[in-house]
Enzyme design. Structure first.
Site, PDB file in Angstrom:
ATOM      1  N   HIS A 186      -7.547  -0.511   5.425  1.00  0.00           N
ATOM      2  CA  HIS A 186      -6.477   0.350   5.944  1.00  0.00           C
ATOM      3  C   HIS A 186      -6.231   1.474   4.929  1.00  0.00           C
ATOM      4  O   HIS A 186      -6.170   2.647   5.289  1.00  0.00           O
ATOM      5  CB  HIS A 186      -5.227  -0.487   6.174  1.00  0.00           C
ATOM      6  CG  HIS A 186      -4.035   0.285   6.663  1.00  0.00           C
ATOM      7  ND1 HIS A 186      -3.964   0.834   7.918  1.00  0.00           N
ATOM      8  CD2 HIS A 186      -2.852   0.592   6.045  1.00  0.00           C
ATOM      9  CE1 HIS A 186      -2.795   1.459   8.057  1.00  0.00           C
ATOM     10  NE2 HIS A 186      -2.106   1.323   6.938  1.00  0.00           N
ATOM     11  N   HIS A 199       0.848  -1.201   0.000  1.00  0.00           N
ATOM     12  CA  HIS A 199       0.000   0.000   0.000  1.00  0.00           C
ATOM     13  C   HIS A 199       0.875   1.239   0.000  1.00  0.00           C
ATOM     14  O   HIS A 199       2.097   1.144   0.130  1.00  0.00           O
ATOM     15  CB  HIS A 199      -0.995  -0.023   1.168  1.00  0.00           C
ATOM     16  CG  HIS A 199      -0.376   0.094   2.525  1.00  0.00           C
ATOM     17  ND1 HIS A 199       0.445  -0.873   3.064  1.00  0.00           N
ATOM     18  CD2 HIS A 199      -0.450   1.073   3.473  1.00  0.00           C
ATOM     19  CE1 HIS A 199       0.832  -0.505   4.274  1.00  0.00           C
ATOM     20  NE2 HIS A 199       0.313   0.687   4.552  1.00  0.00           N
ATOM     21  N   ASP A 228       5.985   4.746   4.990  1.00  0.00           N
ATOM     22  CA  ASP A 228       6.845   3.787   5.686  1.00  0.00           C
ATOM     23  C   ASP A 228       6.857   2.414   4.993  1.00  0.00           C
ATOM     24  O   ASP A 228       7.507   1.486   5.464  1.00  0.00           O
ATOM     25  CB  ASP A 228       6.451   3.667   7.181  1.00  0.00           C
ATOM     26  CG  ASP A 228       5.002   3.289   7.407  1.00  0.00           C
ATOM     27  OD1 ASP A 228       4.148   3.564   6.530  1.00  0.00           O
ATOM     28  OD2 ASP A 228       4.700   2.712   8.467  1.00  0.00           O
ATOM     29  N   HIS A 229       6.152   2.301   3.866  1.00  0.00           N
ATOM     30  CA  HIS A 229       6.177   1.070   3.061  1.00  0.00           C
ATOM     31  C   HIS A 229       6.761   1.282   1.666  1.00  0.00           C
ATOM     32  O   HIS A 229       7.168   0.319   1.023  1.00  0.00           O
ATOM     33  CB  HIS A 229       4.762   0.475   2.954  1.00  0.00           C
ATOM     34  CG  HIS A 229       4.245   0.007   4.283  1.00  0.00           C
ATOM     35  ND1 HIS A 229       4.148  -1.318   4.623  1.00  0.00           N
ATOM     36  CD2 HIS A 229       3.850   0.703   5.371  1.00  0.00           C
ATOM     37  CE1 HIS A 229       3.705  -1.427   5.865  1.00  0.00           C
ATOM     38  NE2 HIS A 229       3.515  -0.210   6.345  1.00  0.00           N
ATOM     39  N   HIS A 286       4.571  -4.642  10.534  1.00  0.00           N
ATOM     40  CA  HIS A 286       5.202  -4.050  11.722  1.00  0.00           C
ATOM     41  C   HIS A 286       5.246  -5.058  12.870  1.00  0.00           C
ATOM     42  O   HIS A 286       4.372  -5.908  12.991  1.00  0.00           O
ATOM     43  CB  HIS A 286       4.422  -2.810  12.203  1.00  0.00           C
ATOM     44  CG  HIS A 286       4.394  -1.706  11.195  1.00  0.00           C
ATOM     45  ND1 HIS A 286       5.417  -0.785  11.061  1.00  0.00           N
ATOM     46  CD2 HIS A 286       3.464  -1.371  10.271  1.00  0.00           C
ATOM     47  CE1 HIS A 286       5.113   0.069  10.094  1.00  0.00           C
ATOM     48  NE2 HIS A 286       3.935  -0.261   9.595  1.00  0.00           N
ATOM     49  N   ASP A 309      -0.212  -3.698   6.291  1.00  0.00           N
ATOM     50  CA  ASP A 309      -0.785  -3.126   7.518  1.00  0.00           C
ATOM     51  C   ASP A 309      -2.261  -3.501   7.671  1.00  0.00           C
ATOM     52  O   ASP A 309      -3.032  -2.754   8.282  1.00  0.00           O
ATOM     53  CB  ASP A 309      -0.666  -1.596   7.498  1.00  0.00           C
ATOM     54  CG  ASP A 309       0.752  -1.121   7.775  1.00  0.00           C
ATOM     55  OD1 ASP A 309       1.633  -1.967   8.034  1.00  0.00           O
ATOM     56  OD2 ASP A 309       0.980   0.109   7.726  1.00  0.00           O
TER      57      ASP A 309
HETATM   58 ZN    ZN Z   1      -0.007   1.725   6.468  1.00  0.00          ZN
END
Ligand code: ZN
Length: 240
Positions: free
Chosen positions: A97, A39, A43-44, A152, A114
């Site tokens: 999400h 996605h 942070d991805h 995570h 996530d």
């Molecule tokens: Zn996310």
């Protein structure tokens, strides 16, 4: 982020940063062959632009989300073939999400980003609780021994919340001990397995009596349908 490797090649899933990937590839003498994104959150995907400057590899990611340097937009039913690694993945749409979040499933492994976390789930930012619950249900239908590689390491905090929702779940109590030992030793709790998630993850157990009762207590109301139960415990977790 996760690295998949075979022989001289490696693919990376959700590279939020480039530097640790480049350092790892150099140290291990590996050549990057593909990037997979679940996605669009920074942070991805934050490392993709820099990684493709060094090596123009295919970038797989959800159709309909702004993924940097995306070359292969994918959605439900598409296949991702990584011949250098001898691996094939199928793509699931798992919105909730984010609006077009995808999961990659293959070789007995699920990359769930996530959406499904170990003993938890992501926040519902761009979709609805009904979408998120359906997405979780799609993944929960996979075999028990499927390895869950989520985005995570939130497992211990998730377990602590899960114990409030499902206090008499013996498998959950045992999981807390197991994960605490791993984390105390500086080791990851991931990947988990889907069997473990089905037995202990409250967000996959919205039809279980204990979880329904806890949701009712939290709301001070009588509800039983799984979407309302899911929405209640997701809100409870956001506030806790
Ligand atoms: Zn996310």
């Amino acid at each position: 982020m996760w690295t998949l490797r075979e022989g001289a090649y490696a693919a990376v899933v959700d590279p939020g940063e480039a530097a640790p990937v480049r350092k790892y590839l150099a140290a291990e003498g590996l050549k990057l062959c593909a990037i997979l994104a679940t996605h669009h959150h920074p942070d991805h995907v934050g490392g993709i632009a820099e990684l493709v400057q060094a090596a123009a590899v295919p970038v797989y990611g959800p159709r309909g989300e702004p993924i940097p340097a995306l070359t292969h937009p994918v959605s439900e039913g598409d296949a991702v073939k990584l011949p250098e690694l001898g691996l094939n993945f199928s793509v699931f749409d798992i919105p909730g999400h984010t609006r077009a979040h995808v999961a990659y499933y293959g070789a007995g492994s699920l990359f769930s980003g996530d959406t499904l976390f170990a003993c938890g789930c992501g926040r519902v930012f761009e979709g609805t609780p009904a979408q998120m619950l359906a997405s979780l249900g799609k993944m929960a239908a996979l075999p028990d021994d499927t390895k869950v590689y989520c985005g995570h390491e939130y497992t211990l905090a998730n377990i602590q919340f899960a114990r409030k929702v499902d206090p008499d779940n013996a498998a959950l109590a045992a999981r807390e001990e197991r994960v605490r030992r791993l984390r105390d030793a500086g080791r990851p709790s991931l990947p988990s397995t889907l069997g473990e998630e089905r037995a202990t993850n409250p967000f996959l157990r919205c039809g279980e009596r204990a979880v329904v009762e806890s949701a009712n207590k939290y709301l001070g109301a009588r509800i039983a349908d799984p979407v309302s139960v899911f929405a209640a415990i997701r809100e409870w977790k956001n506030k806790s």
